[in-house]
Design an enzyme around this catalytic site. Structure first.
Site, PDB file in Angstrom:
ATOM      1  N   GLY A 192      41.348   4.140  11.249  1.00 40.94           N
ATOM      2  CA  GLY A 192      41.819   3.556  10.001  1.00 40.94           C
ATOM      3  C   GLY A 192      43.275   3.115  10.081  1.00 40.94           C
ATOM      4  O   GLY A 192      43.682   2.171   9.398  1.00 40.94           O
ATOM      5  N   GLU A 221      43.236  -0.146  11.565  1.00 41.62           N
ATOM      6  CA  GLU A 221      42.621  -1.055  10.585  1.00 41.62           C
ATOM      7  C   GLU A 221      43.646  -1.486   9.533  1.00 41.62           C
ATOM      8  O   GLU A 221      43.650  -2.630   9.094  1.00 41.62           O
ATOM      9  CB  GLU A 221      41.404  -0.374   9.938  1.00 41.62           C
ATOM     10  CG  GLU A 221      40.237  -0.268  10.932  1.00 41.62           C
ATOM     11  CD  GLU A 221      39.058   0.530  10.400  1.00 41.62           C
ATOM     12  OE1 GLU A 221      39.278   1.679   9.968  1.00 41.62           O
ATOM     13  OE2 GLU A 221      37.937   0.015  10.412  1.00 41.62           O
ATOM     14  N   GLU A 244      36.635   5.783  16.643  1.00 40.82           N
ATOM     15  CA  GLU A 244      35.633   6.357  15.725  1.00 40.82           C
ATOM     16  C   GLU A 244      34.343   6.751  16.434  1.00 40.82           C
ATOM     17  O   GLU A 244      33.686   7.730  16.068  1.00 40.82           O
ATOM     18  CB  GLU A 244      35.323   5.362  14.598  1.00 40.82           C
ATOM     19  CG  GLU A 244      36.398   5.249  13.533  1.00 40.82           C
ATOM     20  CD  GLU A 244      37.458   4.218  13.838  1.00 40.82           C
ATOM     21  OE1 GLU A 244      37.621   3.845  15.020  1.00 40.82           O
ATOM     22  OE2 GLU A 244      38.149   3.790  12.893  1.00 40.82           O
TER      23      GLU A 244
END
Ligand code: HSC
Length: 695
Positions: A102, A105, A125
């Site tokens: 994340g 991201e 992930e």
């Protein structure tokens, strides 16, 4: 705004900083804070651009994994990232430490990215059994092309800043103060009239339309049994084929499927267990550690040499002690050859080979070990020899030096008591090949001091191992359970199964190989010798002579002699069924009046696995392992237990302890034997409807 995210105006640039130690994980408060900060920045007339960064040691290292499996709490990370991408000011992500999952991201939702040279980025992930679920599978292919994004997402590796720059993830690698550099960069971009760059609006480049199909084929073997890597490929394919919004929908569907799968639960358990295992119950985290500046190894054989490499790899000088010059020279030659081979594969440079070799020296004299801080004995498994070695070490090693034994079978307390300093003695059980296998069973003796335990546990991490602290018993945690499984596998074959059938059941369960391929690899003679010793000593628990012993008596020791339970062609490690072995098994059954019966795959799985679970429960009861998670880690890192099943005890909890207990009881009634006597702990937990991890 939440306290964990701050906003300040510096030199005309709004700086958003995440302060949520230790790794700035993107939990609810951080998401709220990030969203509020970008809104504040957008409304701040004094800010011509924005910078987002992490405080402390890192840029956000991902979503907060502890939130998975709980009801989602707004704002969703996707919503936060949208707010960054659509803010009406140019945003620069300034990366140090690790921008992972994340975190990356978020950075992909910014217009530009700068990083310090030591930074690493990645989408790991997949290692948690999920896929990037906040646009990573859709934005990364748009930024760097689907062909390049694919391995990053499917393998989940961390990419160093320089490589990330060459891939096009990072725009600039900066030196000096990151905040200052990022502010200057943002100001320059604005000054130059640089465009906004919403990644979601970029076209996906795809060099090879067959890349997805080919990639899937290429990982089929390596990722056998795993769900997430294959879903990752689907998600990247969606990026290449669908408009952004639809690709995001597909990513969400796949993420949702994975995050609630048993595989992801197991892999998340393994992630936290790997970190928890380093914290030994009862040993305070403030326990002083001893400095390990130089290590001595007794024995330059395969084990000693492999152990030495671990220390040289991290810059710790090692001295190898042998009895004969020839053995010493040979040991050091093999170490060099191993390093040269690694260099040939491009994993280290020739320069690294020389650096590491320069840290390794040899001696024939114990006296030369007088300055080492730790010595690890890796000689033949004989109590007499070990006691002799420890007597010498006790004589020459300086006060405070840790004296460790790599024994896999002998009593560490007895070895410790043969010295004048049992509090400094510990077992360090490396797994073969010692330079490769990640598990280190650190065996705490009755008198080992906390300081020694804490030092050895920290050192394990430093040399790239996962150290698990265990107590003294025959076989410690791993081999004690393995021996029970092996005996069951042998008995299943005697009853009517074939070695191929047994191996296939455990291979299909997810182990890298079956029990017989494994004993062929390790050498059947090793177990045979141990069993013979026990029989000679009149041990009531010694296994009865079996068809496997007959193979050893014929000199079929396994891969090293070209034949064991299976046969091997020259230069090929693939086990092939051998009619001669089938005949030997048949004869064994006749001699022992065994009428072969059909053995189902289900029975093989239950007997091989439940016998280990029952033994694991006894290990917990006896305090040999302090927690079920310690056993899980031993099996994942020492024996290739499929991580997507979370380790032996985690898997048992998923099956249900009542089910397992009932079967154990039945097997005990049918087959007898101490190994099938239900562990009282298993019995209690089954009754209470609990699992090992509820303890
Ligand atoms: C993710 O990001 C999913 C996204 O795609 C978003 C999905 C959103 C979906 C939205 C739907 C609407 N969380 O390892 P260390 C703890 S998934 C919580 O010893 P190091 C760790 O347990 C995540 N805690 O340190 C430990 O706690 P303890 C993707 C985390 O320096 C402490 O931090 N990211 C955590 O050796 C120190 O950790 C990853 O998979 C996290 N994300 O290594 C990265 N990360 O002290 C996972 C760490 O109580 N993390 N902790 O024991 C790592 O690989 C390593 O921790 C680092 C640091 C390399 C970051």
């Amino acid at each position: 705004m939440s306290e964990v995210v701050t906003y300040e105006l510096r030199d005309g640039v709004g700086v958003i900083t995440v302060n949520y130690p230790p790794v700035n994980a993107l939990g609810k408060d951080v998401r709220e804070g990030l969203k509020a900060a970008v809104e504040q920045g957008a409304a701040d007339d004094g800010a011509q651009a924005l910078v987002v960064m992490g405080g402390g040691r890192t840029f956000p290292a991902g979503a907060d994994i502890r939130e998975f499996g709980k009801p989602p709490q707004p704002p969703a990370l996707t919503e936060v990232i949208d707010a960054y991408e659509h803010a009406d000011k140019l945003i620069v992500a300034a990366i140090h430490g690790t921008a992972l999952g994340g975190g990356l991201e978020v950075a992909l939702g910014c217009d530009y990215r700068v990083a310090v040279s030591s930074a690493r980025v990645g989408l790991p992930e997949v290692n948690l059994g999920i896929l990037p679920g906040a646009g990573g599978t859709q934005r990364l292919p748009r930024l760097i092309g689907a062909d390049k994004a694919l391995p990053m997402i499917v393998e989940g590796n961390h990419v160093p800043a320089a490589k990330a720059q060459s891939l096009g993830i990072i725009d600039e690698v900066v030196e000096g103060d990151l905040a200052e550099q990022a502010i200057a960069y943002a100001r320059k971009l604005v000054g130059d009239g640089a465009p906004r760059r919403p990644v979601s609006e970029m076209e996906v480049k795809l060099e090879d339309p067959k890349v997805f199909e080919n990639y899937e084929k290429s990982i089929a073997r390596k990722k056998r049994g795993f769900l997430a890597p294959f879903r990752c490929i689907e998600a990247v394919k969606a990026a290449a084929e669908l408009p952004f919004a639809e690709g995001m929908k597909r990513e969400r569907e796949l993420f949702t499927e994975l995050v609630s799968s048993p595989q992801s639960k197991a892999q998340r358990h393994a992630f936290f267990a790997e970190r928890e295992v380093g914290k030994v119950p009862g040993v305070s985290k403030d326990t002083p550690r001893r400095e390990i500046g130089k290590v001595g190894i007794i024995g330059a054989g395969t084990m000693g040499g492999g152990i030495a490499m671990n220390f040289a790899n991290v810059g710790i000088p090692v001295i190898l002690k042998e009895v004969k010059q020839e053995a010493l020279d040979n040991g050091i030659k093999i170490i060099r050859r191993n390093y040269e081979n690694t260099a040939k594969k491009g994993r280290i440079s020739q320069d690294d080979v020389e650096k590491r070799m320069s840290l390794i020296s040899g001696t024939l004299e114990y006296d030369e070990l007088s300055d080492v801080n730790l010595v690890i004995e890796a000689v033949f498994e004989s109590m007499d020899i070990k006691k002799e070695v420890f007597g010498e070490l006790d004589r020459v090693c300086k006060s405070g030096a840790i004296l460790a034994t790599n024994t896999s079978t002998l009593d560490v307390n007895e070895i410790a008591d043969s010295t004048s300093r049992p509090e400094d003695v510990m077992g360090m059980h490396f797994f073969s090949p010692a330079n490769v296998m990640k598990l280190l069973e650190n065996v705490r003796g009755e008198k080992t001091s906390d300081e020694v335990v804490a030092t050895v546990m920290d050192l394990s991490k430093k040399i790239g191992k996962v150290g698990v602290c265990v107590g003294v018993c025959d076989g410690f945690v791993g081999n004690r359970m393995l021996h029970k499984r092996q005996a069951e596998a042998v008995s299943l074959v005697a009853a009517g199964a074939s070695p191929e059938q047994v191996d296939k059941v455990l291979f299909d369960f997810g182990f890298p190989m079956g029990p017989f391929a494994m004993s062929d690899l390790a050498g059947i003679d090793v177990g045979y010798r141990i069993r013979q010793e026990r029989r000679k000593a009149g041990d009531p628990e010694a296994q009865k002579p079996s068809w496997l012993d007959k193979l050893a008596e014929q000199g079929r020791y396994g891969q090293k002699t070209g034949a064991g339970v299976f046969k091997y062609e020259e230069g090929d490690r693939t086990p092939k069924p051998d009619p001669e072995v089938a005949k030997l098994i048949e004869d064994f059954r006749k001699e022992n009046g065994i009428e072969p019966r059909e053995v189902t795959d289900q029975e093989i799985l239950e007997r091989c696995m439940y016998v280990m679970v029952n033994e694991g429960a006894k290990i917990l009861e006896e305090g040999i392992a302090s927690r079920a998670l310690d056993i899980d880690i031993v099996w994942i890192y020492g024996y290739g237990f499929p991580v997507y099943r979370g380790g032996t005890m985690f898997w048992a909890d998923q099956v249900g302890l009542k089910e397992i207990h009932d079967r154990v009881k039945t097997f005990h009634e049918q087959l007898g034997g101490k190994q099938w006597e239900p562990s009282p702990l298993l019995e209690r937990l089954a009754k209470e409807g609990k699992g090992f991890h509820d303890l």
